[in-house]
Design an enzyme around this catalytic site. Structure first.
Site, PDB file in Angstrom:
ATOM      1  N   ASP A   1      -7.110  -1.403   4.735  1.00  0.00           N
ATOM      2  CA  ASP A   1      -6.215  -2.452   4.247  1.00  0.00           C
ATOM      3  C   ASP A   1      -6.542  -3.817   4.862  1.00  0.00           C
ATOM      4  O   ASP A   1      -6.050  -4.841   4.383  1.00  0.00           O
ATOM      5  CB  ASP A   1      -4.751  -2.107   4.585  1.00  0.00           C
ATOM      6  CG  ASP A   1      -4.281  -0.850   3.875  1.00  0.00           C
ATOM      7  OD1 ASP A   1      -4.699  -0.641   2.722  1.00  0.00           O
ATOM      8  OD2 ASP A   1      -3.502  -0.090   4.477  1.00  0.00           O
TER       9      ASP A   1
ATOM     10  N   ASP B   1      -1.375  -0.479   6.427  1.00  0.00           N
ATOM     11  CA  ASP B   1      -1.419   0.080   7.785  1.00  0.00           C
ATOM     12  C   ASP B   1      -2.766   0.638   8.182  1.00  0.00           C
ATOM     13  O   ASP B   1      -2.957   1.020   9.332  1.00  0.00           O
ATOM     14  CB  ASP B   1      -0.378   1.196   7.924  1.00  0.00           C
ATOM     15  CG  ASP B   1      -0.838   2.479   7.242  1.00  0.00           C
ATOM     16  OD1 ASP B   1      -1.460   2.382   6.162  1.00  0.00           O
ATOM     17  OD2 ASP B   1      -0.576   3.562   7.788  1.00  0.00           O
TER      18      ASP B   1
ATOM     19  N   ASP C   1       0.862  -1.175   0.000  1.00  0.00           N
ATOM     20  CA  ASP C   1       0.000   0.000   0.000  1.00  0.00           C
ATOM     21  C   ASP C   1       0.903   1.231   0.000  1.00  0.00           C
ATOM     22  O   ASP C   1       1.983   1.220   0.593  1.00  0.00           O
ATOM     23  CB  ASP C   1      -0.876  -0.006   1.250  1.00  0.00           C
ATOM     24  CG  ASP C   1      -1.789   1.202   1.301  1.00  0.00           C
ATOM     25  OD1 ASP C   1      -2.514   1.439   0.325  1.00  0.00           O
ATOM     26  OD2 ASP C   1      -1.761   1.916   2.320  1.00  0.00           O
TER      27      ASP C   1
END
Length: 769
Positions: free
Chosen positions: A643, A639, A437
């Site tokens: 996610d 994080d 990400d």
């Protein structure tokens, strides 16, 4: 020792190495340690554990329940007592063996005890010495080897068989056969002669060697939870808490949420909290693995167990007891150490059938020798059967994977990488693709001021002062980034009046009598301000993935300021290391494609999934798994709350420890320090751990695969060689030592890719590749 055809079979085979562990569960310094020690006892070699009845019978090794909780020294004493108990039994068995051996080898005049009195000792003297040896050997079986027999009986009552069964059957068969030889010599054929002699030395020496192997395993087991004990040792014992206007020193367990705790230079932070006064730098290396102290000020989070360096500060406790980061780390590491990866479960299934199969082989070996062996067949049959039982002891197999797993998980924890369980560790070793990400993972997740570009006739200092002063009343993250950047550069901020936030455009305010505008090109057009001269700078900044804002004062443009979610300091290096490990790195983000590609170019990522909505991240990971092929594994690093579904969908999820609790709970691996270096380290340590475990298994299974046929006597028809039970016992003990030694190599593990990365500077060609 080997027996040659035609030689005296009495010189031959005797005993084995085994592993019945004579120790009850210990009580470490906390509930976490208490649980892990018991679990590790079972994980190392379940078949080696003595039954509860043995522990209750007054065995010193079974008195650990008296060890008080919360005392690391007491826990260490308990391990020392356990080890001392086993070594006491070993030395007793060894001493008896030294008395028995001199009456076991009449073909060795220099060793044979009766030759001290006469060159031709009478059978009465010899049988008298044999009888004394039998009584001494019985003492060894009854005390040093007692737990083998209680373990065998416990398994037998459950219609099962384990390693204790092999040791008990092997040594008792040798002792019973020897006793029959002493008491009823006439039942043996005359041609047997001195071949029909006892093997009491087999029983004593085998028990001694097996217990020595157990003692070595106990020491290895005691060290295996060293990572847990080290983590618990980080906890502060007391805290200085404000009660009214007084500073009161209390035990850490008495700190409650909301307490204001005072921390002085050199002291440990007692619990997790948020700084409310003062500034300092904390050494967080014991938690995150990062060596450099981290600056802390008002509003920053602090972690219990970290060490204050120079300044003094106060913080408000927000997590205490089992909720602190340190307590959760202990729990995660404990659970991982006591879990079983798929490879270990496979070993368990194989071992379930292994012991019964060995017992069948021993019976077949005995019958074959009786029917087909040379005279005295019953002697050879007994030797071969006992040797098969002894050499097949599966202790090394039982320790192979757990010791490697404990070493790898502990090593990862030392570097701030928390692996949730054995399955996650095995999956991490097999990763082929890692999805990162962008926000908060590759980047810091917080916008920062990056560029200040004045227009012709303006200066950067004035530009930044006016822009930051105008943005000061705004709560927008971009505005706050400009204000924070100006303050960090020492810029003096004035007062803004007539402030106006214009949604979708920017802000307007009066600063030092001038109307200041900070915003996008649409705001400038609406106000009739020409910014053509700055358009090229804005386009360049946007191409770098930055958010550029025009600044105008008094109706004229004075420059451009840019804000960006900056890349973490070590993201480029970590991604380069991942690629060096053969991992395909993919970036996923909800940002527009232009910004995403700009960030990807900076960090060396060639495959980008941009404009992916939060709910679609899990679908994207699923598609990558489908395309990866059989045997390939896909990992996801994130994080945020958005996610979490993708972390669950991935074969293994990595959560940045500085992220949300939801993401951390959904992940298989938590990176406490928040650095991508932890992903590469987790993969490297997992690969090293699985490689180590496979080496152990190959050695342990290879030992049994080769040893059992030799023990059964396959070499006898060709070479006249028959393996001694004593040599079998020594070999089995050596196999256990080999497994322990190999697993301990993980303690010195260092990530090779990072060592290589540190020896060379990042070259532009590498980053752009």
């Amino acid at each position: 020792m080997l027996v040659r055809e035609g030689g005296d079979p009495s010189v031959d085979p005797r005993a084995h190495p085994g592993a019945g562990e004579d120790h009850a569960p210990t009580h470490p310094p906390s509930d976490a340690l208490d649980a892990i020690e018991r679990d590790l006892d079972a994980a190392h070699c379940a078949s080696c554990q003595p039954p509860a009845s043995d522990a209750a019978a007054g065995d010193p090794a079974a008195t650990h329940d008296a060890v008080p909780h919360g005392d690391l020294d007491a826990e260490s004493v308990a391990h020392a007592r356990e080890y001392a108990s086993l070594m006491g039994k070993f030395w007793f068995a060894a001493a008896i063996s030294l008395l028995v051996l001199p009456v076991s080898f009449p073909e060795l005049p220099w060793l044979y005890l009766p030759h001290l009195w006469t060159a031709e000792p009478s059978m009465a003297l010899i049988r008298g010495l044999w009888a004394a040896s039998g009584l001494l050997a019985l003492l060894v079986l009854a005390w040093s080897g007692r737990h083998f027999f209680t373990g065998f009986w416990s398994a037998f009552r459950k219609h099962a068989a384990d390693m204790n069964s092999l040791i008990a059957l092997g040594t008792s068969a040798a002792w019973l056969y020897s006793t029959v030889v002493v008491l009823f010599p006439r039942i043996f054929p005359a041609e047997a002669g001195m071949a029909a002699m006892p093997f009491y030395d087999v029983a004593t020496v085998v028990i001694a060697l097996v217990i020595l192997g157990q003692a070595i395993e106990v020491r290895a087991k005691g060290r295996s939870s060293q990572a847990i004990r080290a983590l618990i040792g980080l906890e502060a014992k007391t805290a200085r808490v404000l009660r009214g206007d007084q500073e009161v020193e209390v035990a850490v367990r008495d700190v409650v949420i909301g307490d204001v705790v005072v921390v002085r230079p050199g002291e440990k932070v007692a619990v997790d909290g948020v700084v409310v006064a003062g500034i300092s730098a904390l050494d967080e290396s014991m938690i995150t693995g990062e060596s450099l102290p981290v600056d802390k000020g008002v509003g920053d989070e602090v972690i219990g167990g970290t060490v204050n360096t120079t300044g003094s500060f106060r913080f408000r406790a927000v997590k205490v007891g089992a909720d602190t980061a340190l307590a959760q780390i202990v729990r995660l590491v404990r659970d991982a150490m006591t879990s079983k990866p798929p490879i270990a479960r496979l070993v368990d299934r194989v071992s379930h059938y292994f012991v019964p199969a060995v017992m069948i082989v021993a019976v077949v070996t005995f019958v074959t020798w009786v029917l087909l062996g040379p005279s005295p067949a019953v002697v050879f049959a007994t030797i071969a059967a006992v040797t098969v039982l002894i050499i097949a002891c599966p202790c090394a197999i039982g320790m192979a994977v757990p010791l490697s797993l404990v070493g790898g998980v502990g090593k990862a924890a030392e570097h701030g990488v928390l692996i949730r369980n054995g399955e996650a560790l095995q999956n991490a070793a097999q990763l082929t693709t890692v999805v990162l990400d962008k926000t908060g993972t590759i980047t810091k997740g917080k916008p920062e001021l990056t560029d200040v570009i004045p227009a012709a006739g303006s200066d950067a200092a004035t530009l930044l002062e006016l822009a930051a002063t105008a943005d000061q009343p705004s709560e927008h993250p971009l505005a706050q980034a400009i204000v924070a950047g100006a303050r960090s550069r020492g810029t003096r901020l004035g007062d803004a009046t007539a402030f106006q936030a214009i949604p979708g455009f920017g802000v307007a305010a009066t600063v030092e009598g001038r109307r200041v505008l900070v915003g996008n090109e649409r705001l400038m057009r609406r106000e009739g301000i020409a910014v053509t001269a700055l358009a090229a700078d804005v386009e360049r900044l946007q191409g770098e993935g930055k958010t550029a804002m025009f600044v105008a004062a008094g109706g004229a443009p004075i420059g451009v300021v840019a804000v960006a979610d900056t890349i973490k300091n070590d993201s480029v290096e970590a991604i380069r290391v991942l690629r060096g490990l053969g991992i395909e790195v993919v970036m996923i983000t909800g940002d527009n494609e232009r910004t995403a590609n700009a960030i990807a170019r900076q960090v060396g990522i060639t495959r980008v999934l941009a404009e992916v909505l939060p709910e679609a991240k899990a679908i994207a990971v699923h598609d990558l798994k489908a395309r990866a092929g059989k045997g390939a594994k896909v990992g996801m690093v994130g994080d945020g709350i958005n996610d979490a579904p993708a972390l669950v969908e991935a074969d293994i999820g990595f959560a940045i420890g500085t992220g949300t609790d939801v993401a951390i709970e959904a992940a298989d691996v938590t990176l406490i320090g928040g650095s991508l270096r932890g992903v590469a380290y987790a993969i490297e340590v997992s690969r090293a751990t699985m490689r180590n475990a496979k080496q152990n298994l190959v050695g342990a299974f290879g030992y049994n695969t080769l040893g059992i046929p030799i023990a059964a006597g396959v070499l006898f028809p060709l070479f006249g060689l028959l393996l001694s039970p004593i040599i079998a016992a020594a070999a089995m003990a050596l196999s256990s030592i080999t497994v322990v030694s190999n697993a301990n190599r993980l303690r010195g593990f260092r990530a090779r890719s990072f060592r290589r990365a540190e020896t060379r500077a990042a070259r532009p060609a590498e980053v752009a590749a």
